[in-house]
Design an enzyme around this catalytic site. Sequence first.
Site, PDB file in Angstrom:
ATOM      1  N   SER A 123       0.755  -1.424  -0.030  1.00 43.88           N
ATOM      2  CA  SER A 123       0.017   0.034   0.262  1.00 43.88           C
ATOM      3  C   SER A 123       0.715   1.193  -0.044  1.00 43.88           C
ATOM      4  CB  SER A 123      -1.067  -0.055   1.220  1.00 43.88           C
ATOM      5  OG  SER A 123      -1.885  -0.944   1.122  1.00 43.88           O
TER       6      SER A 123
ATOM      7  N   LYS B  99      -9.055  -5.496  11.184  1.00 44.38           N
ATOM      8  CA  LYS B  99     -10.210  -4.825  10.449  1.00 44.38           C
ATOM      9  C   LYS B  99     -11.679  -4.732  11.456  1.00 44.38           C
ATOM     10  CE  LYS B  99      -8.914  -5.593   5.766  1.00 44.38           C
ATOM     11  NZ  LYS B  99      -9.223  -6.245   4.405  1.00 44.38           N
TER      12      LYS B  99
ATOM     13  N   ASP C   5     -13.142  -2.889   0.200  1.00 45.69           N
ATOM     14  CA  ASP C   5     -12.550  -4.162  -0.380  1.00 45.69           C
ATOM     15  C   ASP C   5     -13.710  -4.734  -1.458  1.00 45.69           C
ATOM     16  OD1 ASP C   5     -10.317  -4.349   1.169  1.00 45.69           O
ATOM     17  OD2 ASP C   5     -11.347  -5.590   2.829  1.00 45.69           O
TER      18      ASP C   5
ATOM     19  N   ASN D  66     -17.228 -24.081   0.665  1.00 46.77           N
ATOM     20  CA  ASN D  66     -15.942 -23.950   1.397  1.00 46.77           C
ATOM     21  C   ASN D  66     -15.701 -25.338   2.015  1.00 46.77           C
ATOM     22  OD1 ASN D  66     -13.927 -22.389   2.993  1.00 46.77           O
ATOM     23  ND2 ASN D  66     -15.004 -22.502   4.685  1.00 46.77           N
TER      24      ASN D  66
ATOM     25  N   THR E   1     -14.808 -25.986   4.964  1.00 50.28           N
ATOM     26  CA  THR E   1     -15.525 -26.249   6.290  1.00 50.28           C
ATOM     27  C   THR E   1     -17.191 -25.436   5.969  1.00 50.28           C
ATOM     28  OG1 THR E   1     -13.715 -25.852   7.479  1.00 50.28           O
ATOM     29  CG2 THR E   1     -15.479 -25.653   8.899  1.00 50.28           C
TER      30      THR E   1
ATOM     31  N   TYR F 277      -1.804 -12.291  -4.473  1.00 48.01           N
ATOM     32  CA  TYR F 277      -1.154 -11.942  -5.545  1.00 48.01           C
ATOM     33  C   TYR F 277       0.424 -12.407  -5.290  1.00 48.01           C
ATOM     34  CZ  TYR F 277      -1.002  -8.134  -2.081  1.00 48.01           C
ATOM     35  OH  TYR F 277      -1.214  -7.568  -1.010  1.00 48.01           O
TER      36      TYR F 277
HETATM   37  P1  ATR Z   1      -9.092 -14.493   4.067  1.00 48.81           P
HETATM   38  O1  ATR Z   1      -9.377 -13.755   5.456  1.00 48.81           O
HETATM   39  O2  ATR Z   1      -7.732 -13.765   3.450  1.00 48.81           O
HETATM   40  O3  ATR Z   1     -10.153 -14.748   3.132  1.00 48.81           O
HETATM   41  P2  ATR Z   1      -8.840 -16.751   5.658  1.00 48.81           P
HETATM   42  O4  ATR Z   1      -9.646 -16.515   6.751  1.00 48.81           O
HETATM   43  O5  ATR Z   1      -7.488 -17.317   6.468  1.00 48.81           O
HETATM   44  O6  ATR Z   1      -8.401 -15.866   5.007  1.00 48.81           O
HETATM   45  O7  ATR Z   1      -9.543 -17.827   5.050  1.00 48.81           O
HETATM   46  C1  ATR Z   1      -8.742 -18.828   4.278  1.00 48.81           C
HETATM   47  C2  ATR Z   1      -9.796 -19.750   3.341  1.00 48.81           C
HETATM   48  O8  ATR Z   1      -8.837 -20.689   2.589  1.00 48.81           O
HETATM   49  C3  ATR Z   1     -10.820 -20.513   4.184  1.00 48.81           C
HETATM   50  O9  ATR Z   1     -11.879 -20.490   3.405  1.00 48.81           O
HETATM   51  C4  ATR Z   1     -10.400 -21.621   4.335  1.00 48.81           C
HETATM   52  O10 ATR Z   1     -11.034 -22.847   4.448  1.00 48.81           O
HETATM   53  P3  ATR Z   1     -11.576 -23.246   5.931  1.00 48.81           P
HETATM   54  O11 ATR Z   1     -12.617 -22.314   6.122  1.00 48.81           O
HETATM   55  O12 ATR Z   1     -12.175 -24.791   5.659  1.00 48.81           O
HETATM   56  O13 ATR Z   1     -10.262 -23.325   7.037  1.00 48.81           O
HETATM   57  C5  ATR Z   1      -9.458 -22.067   2.776  1.00 48.81           C
HETATM   58  N1  ATR Z   1      -8.456 -23.080   3.059  1.00 48.81           N
HETATM   59  C6  ATR Z   1      -7.195 -22.855   3.328  1.00 48.81           C
HETATM   60  N2  ATR Z   1      -6.452 -24.115   3.227  1.00 48.81           N
HETATM   61  C7  ATR Z   1      -7.388 -25.004   2.515  1.00 48.81           C
HETATM   62  C8  ATR Z   1      -7.414 -26.512   2.098  1.00 48.81           C
HETATM   63  N3  ATR Z   1      -6.263 -26.953   2.196  1.00 48.81           N
HETATM   64  N4  ATR Z   1      -8.508 -26.929   1.324  1.00 48.81           N
HETATM   65  C9  ATR Z   1      -9.508 -25.967   1.157  1.00 48.81           C
HETATM   66  N5  ATR Z   1      -9.868 -24.779   1.642  1.00 48.81           N
HETATM   67  C10 ATR Z   1      -8.668 -24.353   2.309  1.00 48.81           C
END
Ligand code: ATR
Length: 285
Positions: free
Chosen positions: A20, A70, A106, A160, A162, A226
């Site tokens: 930034s 945030k 955002d 997602n 989860t 990125y």
């Molecule tokens: P941000 O705020 O930048 O979006 P985050 O809150 O850390 O980052 O979110 C990461 C995302 O990547 C989540 O949706 C996570 O899925 P979970 O909610 O199940 O944790 C997803 N993610 C990370 N590793 C993953 C993997 N190996 N397979 C599938 N999804 C993954």
Amino acid sequence: MSWVAGKLAIIGWPVSHSRSPLIHNYWLAAQGLPPLYEAYPIDPKDDFRAALRGMADAGFVGANVTVPHKEAAFAAMDALSPAAQILGAVNTISFENGRLQGDNTDGDGFLAGLDAASQRGAPDGNWQNAPALVLGAGGAARAIIAALGRAGIDDIRLVNRTRDKAEALSGLAPHIAIGDWQDRAALADGCGLLVNTTSLGMTGQPPLEMPLDGLKSGALVSDIVYTPLHTPLLRAAQASGYIAVDGLGMLLHQAALSFEIWTGMRPHIDDKLRALLVTDLAEKD
Ligand code: ATR
């Protein structure tokens, strides 16, 4: 120029990696101004409100906010824009004579990045008239889903790993359908937009496994990370004739909207700035 130039910052922890300052100081220089924008670390263990008061006293007029602050910024504001209110998160603070105004650019930054890419790649592209598939349910996904709702997408598919976390976002836009992570290939069928907000494909993470053949022809495929700029997903999208939208689009456009909030001037996102960022990313990551 009506703006009274003052100090600007990005607040985060850690924050030294942030691009930034490079972006905003480029725009300030274009206005003949000195580099007023700096990286400003705030330790999450410190009193966040007190830190903001300290910034106001030190002459800051605006700040961006990144991870992990945030939500703390949201709670500390005197007034909030509708976008910040919906997301429960603030990425742009204006210090207005002791009053704190919070905004969130955002989501609109993401949309502006898509628009710019679709105009470059396919002037007749109509991603807005087709379903959109969003992968992931973190903070970035929240902003993007709410923005897609504002853009009028009436079939937003969200998956997602989860599932519960995706379910928790289903109120962010009028037409969200939650699916299972393992069904993502089938859910891409007919989509005009695919957005990866997961960390899969980032440097040091496994790649995202995502077949693209079900997407509409001319579809946009967006990766918000990125590092690297050309993720395996974006390379695959390009190879299949889709329009790849890299993470610099959202980064630059959310920044431009913040800059406009503070200064009243919409800065120009030109090729030289993009090239500076590409070089900086190549050198440091
Ligand atoms: P941000 O705020 O930048 O979006 P985050 O809150 O850390 O980052 O979110 C990461 C995302 O990547 C989540 O949706 C996570 O899925 P979970 O909610 O199940 O944790 C997803 N993610 C990370 N590793 C993953 C993997 N190996 N397979 C599938 N999804 C993954």
